[in-house]
Each structure stands twice: as C-alpha cells, then as structure tokens.
Scaffold this motif. Sequence first.
Motif, PDB file in Angstrom:
ATOM      1  N   ARG A   1      45.515 -91.623 108.652  1.00  0.00           N
ATOM      2  CA  ARG A   1      46.368 -92.150 109.717  1.00  0.00           C
ATOM      3  C   ARG A   1      47.599 -91.268 109.869  1.00  0.00           C
ATOM      4  O   ARG A   1      48.195 -90.844 108.878  1.00  0.00           O
ATOM      5  CB  ARG A   1      46.798 -93.595 109.421  1.00  0.00           C
ATOM      6  CG  ARG A   1      45.655 -94.598 109.414  1.00  0.00           C
ATOM      7  CD  ARG A   1      46.161 -96.028 109.273  1.00  0.00           C
ATOM      8  NE  ARG A   1      46.843 -96.236 107.997  1.00  0.00           N
ATOM      9  CZ  ARG A   1      46.221 -96.578 106.870  1.00  0.00           C
ATOM     10  NH1 ARG A   1      44.900 -96.738 106.855  1.00  0.00           N
ATOM     11  NH2 ARG A   1      46.898 -96.761 105.752  1.00  0.00           N
ATOM     12  N   VAL A   2      47.955 -90.992 111.110  1.00  0.00           N
ATOM     13  CA  VAL A   2      49.188 -90.269 111.423  1.00  0.00           C
ATOM     14  C   VAL A   2      50.049 -91.197 112.262  1.00  0.00           C
ATOM     15  O   VAL A   2      49.646 -91.621 113.348  1.00  0.00           O
ATOM     16  CB  VAL A   2      48.907 -88.957 112.175  1.00  0.00           C
ATOM     17  CG1 VAL A   2      50.215 -88.310 112.629  1.00  0.00           C
ATOM     18  CG2 VAL A   2      48.143 -87.980 111.279  1.00  0.00           C
ATOM     19  N   ASN A   3      51.221 -91.543 111.730  1.00  0.00           N
ATOM     20  CA  ASN A   3      52.133 -92.484 112.397  1.00  0.00           C
ATOM     21  C   ASN A   3      51.435 -93.799 112.740  1.00  0.00           C
ATOM     22  O   ASN A   3      51.655 -94.386 113.802  1.00  0.00           O
ATOM     23  CB  ASN A   3      52.725 -91.864 113.661  1.00  0.00           C
ATOM     24  CG  ASN A   3      54.244 -91.804 113.585  1.00  0.00           C
ATOM     25  OD1 ASN A   3      54.819 -91.721 112.496  1.00  0.00           O
ATOM     26  ND2 ASN A   3      54.902 -91.847 114.716  1.00  0.00           N
ATOM     27  N   GLY A   4      50.570 -94.247 111.841  1.00  0.00           N
ATOM     28  CA  GLY A   4      49.860 -95.505 112.032  1.00  0.00           C
ATOM     29  C   GLY A   4      48.581 -95.404 112.831  1.00  0.00           C
ATOM     30  O   GLY A   4      47.783 -96.345 112.848  1.00  0.00           O
ATOM     31  N   GLN A   5      48.339 -94.257 113.490  1.00  0.00           N
ATOM     32  CA  GLN A   5      47.129 -94.095 114.306  1.00  0.00           C
ATOM     33  C   GLN A   5      45.994 -93.558 113.436  1.00  0.00           C
ATOM     34  O   GLN A   5      46.136 -92.562 112.736  1.00  0.00           O
ATOM     35  CB  GLN A   5      47.386 -93.119 115.459  1.00  0.00           C
ATOM     36  CG  GLN A   5      46.147 -92.841 116.310  1.00  0.00           C
ATOM     37  CD  GLN A   5      46.336 -91.677 117.270  1.00  0.00           C
ATOM     38  OE1 GLN A   5      47.384 -91.029 117.281  1.00  0.00           O
ATOM     39  NE2 GLN A   5      45.322 -91.397 118.081  1.00  0.00           N
ATOM     40  N   ASP A   6      44.849 -94.237 113.506  1.00  0.00           N
ATOM     41  CA  ASP A   6      43.671 -93.800 112.759  1.00  0.00           C
ATOM     42  C   ASP A   6      43.070 -92.568 113.444  1.00  0.00           C
ATOM     43  O   ASP A   6      42.589 -92.637 114.578  1.00  0.00           O
ATOM     44  CB  ASP A   6      42.638 -94.931 112.717  1.00  0.00           C
ATOM     45  CG  ASP A   6      41.415 -94.582 111.870  1.00  0.00           C
ATOM     46  OD1 ASP A   6      41.344 -93.438 111.372  1.00  0.00           O
ATOM     47  OD2 ASP A   6      40.540 -95.449 111.714  1.00  0.00           O
TER      48      ASP A   6
END
Length: 359
Positions: free
Chosen positions: A60-65
């Motif tokens: 995850r990057v900044n909460g995005q999968d």
Amino acid sequence: MTIELERLSKRFGGFVAVDDISLSLSEGQLTALLGPSGSGKTTLLRLIAGLERPDAGQIRVNGQDITNLHISHRSVGFVFQHYALFQHMNVFDNVAFGLTVKPWRERPGKAAIRKRVTELLDLVQLGWTADRYPSQLSGGQRQRIALARALAVEPRVLLLDEPFGALDAKVRAELRRWLRRLHDEIQVTSVFVTHDQEEALEVSDRVVVMNEGRVEQDGTPEDVYDKPANPFVYGFLGNVNLFHARIANGKARIGIGNLTVVTPEHQGENSRPGWVCVRPHDIELLPAEDQQGSLHATIELVSVVGPTARVELRADGAREMLHAELPKQRLMELGLRQGGETWIRPMNSRVFVDRRESG
C-alpha cells in the motif's frame, strides 16, 4: 507518501527471496535496504516498483492498495545501478523521456517540459550537460542524470537499486553525500538498496537489515549499529570479534579463559551457551603488569595505517584470530611487536544467548 508492506512473500522456484515481510516506511524518509547478496533486498524493491508480483501479501502507498497495479500506474521513479540511459538521446531528451511518453491527456506541453527538465538539471547541478550524450559524461554524472530522469515524472516514491555500485570509492563517497543533501531538499519518500554498510549508515534515516529473505532488524542507523538485535547484524555492520561464552545469572564467562562479562539483561539465564561480541576498537591491549580480568594473547601481525594501528592476535586456546584497533601512539607506548605477547580486555560488548540449544 507512506509505504506499507504486509506479509509480503516471493519465491523463484524453490528459492524463497522474500519471506513474510511486514514493514511500514514513513513519508519523506530515506530508507536503506541493507544486506548481503541473496538477502532479498533487490527483490523487495522490485516488488514495490511493480517489476515483480508477490506470491502473497499486500503493498500500500498512502493507504492505496497497489499490489496488482501495473508499474505505469504506480507513480514510482526507479534508478538502476547501471544508469540505463538511452545512448542515442542527449541528456535533455533522456530526462524529458518520461514526460514525453505520457498519455496525451496527461502530457505537459513543450514549454512545461522544457521548464521541468531545466529545473531538474539545475537541481542535480548538471545544467551545462543538456546537449551532451551519456557517452560524454563520467559515471557519477550519468547517475545524477538517471536520478533527474526518475524525478521528472514527479513520482510519489523514489526507488534506487545499488545506485552507486558501478562507481569507484571516491566518487561513491561524494555522490552519497550529494544524495543526502538532495533528499533533504526534495523530501520524496525514498528506498535504496545497498550492500555497503558505511553507505547505509551515512545516508539513510532508517536502515532495514535483511538476511535470507527476512528482516533481521529495522531502525535508525544509530540503533542498528549501537544496539544490534543479533550476532548477524553485529557482524554485518562492521568488524567484530566473536567470543564463545557460557551465560548464567547475569554473567558471561568466555570459554577461552577466565574472563567474565557482566550482562544484567540475562540475569534469569541458567547456564546457556552464547556469544560475547566486541568491536576491534573496543578491545583494550594491556601491559604485562595489568593482567587482572584479561586474556593472554600472542601478537600475530601489526599494521599501521596513518594514525591507527591494527593488531591481529591469538588468545590462549582460541581457534579464531582476534582483531584490535588502537591509536598508533598507544601501540608505541606499549611497545607491542609482532611475535610478542599482550593481554586483552573488552571495554564494550554485547552478549547474545544461543536460543537454539538448551543449557
């Protein structure tokens, strides 16, 4: 941008390259993945980039999968060890490449691209090379151009795979200091792979020490160097003398003599095997009249490098050579010579219990 890795695993046939790794990398930090060849650090970097797909786990990057997101949609800048510049393009076109191949709806205009490339070349202090070709640049200059190209697309995350591995020692030292200053200026979340301990400790905000696909320790450079989690980390982050010992009731008795090291953190241990780890600069060499609490040793080799003397010793009953470092002046005061004798005493040490065995 934060990067979160949750139970990430990757196999190549029967080889486990990444073994159930979980990490959370903070926004704006420069993190070093440090370890020997085959430890899994480059595979982990390629998983974050999207150049490899994990067998299990989540990224995850900044909460995005982004686990299954194509590399072109991850907004990741990647700098390879061997530059990977286009030899038929000049420096300006190399840096502009990522902008010019964007879908036309996202592609900046020519004026905006020129402005961005000019700013980046000034940022890496190579504005004067815009019309030159990679073959006309030094290795260090080419690596800075590769970094400018990676930054051109304004990535959320910057990944660097052994970025200075192809350069000589002097250029590497200069470039890693330059990278640290550049990172402080641009503050993009960055992860770089290295097997160079000094490089990781000097450049990074955080060091992740890897071995056999797993994380051995994760912390600040000061933490992993001063408070290593186990003998592997201790040895990988610098030279170390390893004494076999028997640990009981808060004391470690070194097996090759009667030397005892106090270790309050192991107060509850009941006669367990283990190790006493001591850095070469933390071994004190003593004159003959000061033998209390020390081990007798024979001097096998003395070498002097500038103001530092390096001494190889063999303690009574020891199978492995010991190494000590001391100021050249102290060596002269003690009158130590190859073939002579001395007594050694650890000034600082870390004690580790061998959990694989019972007492």
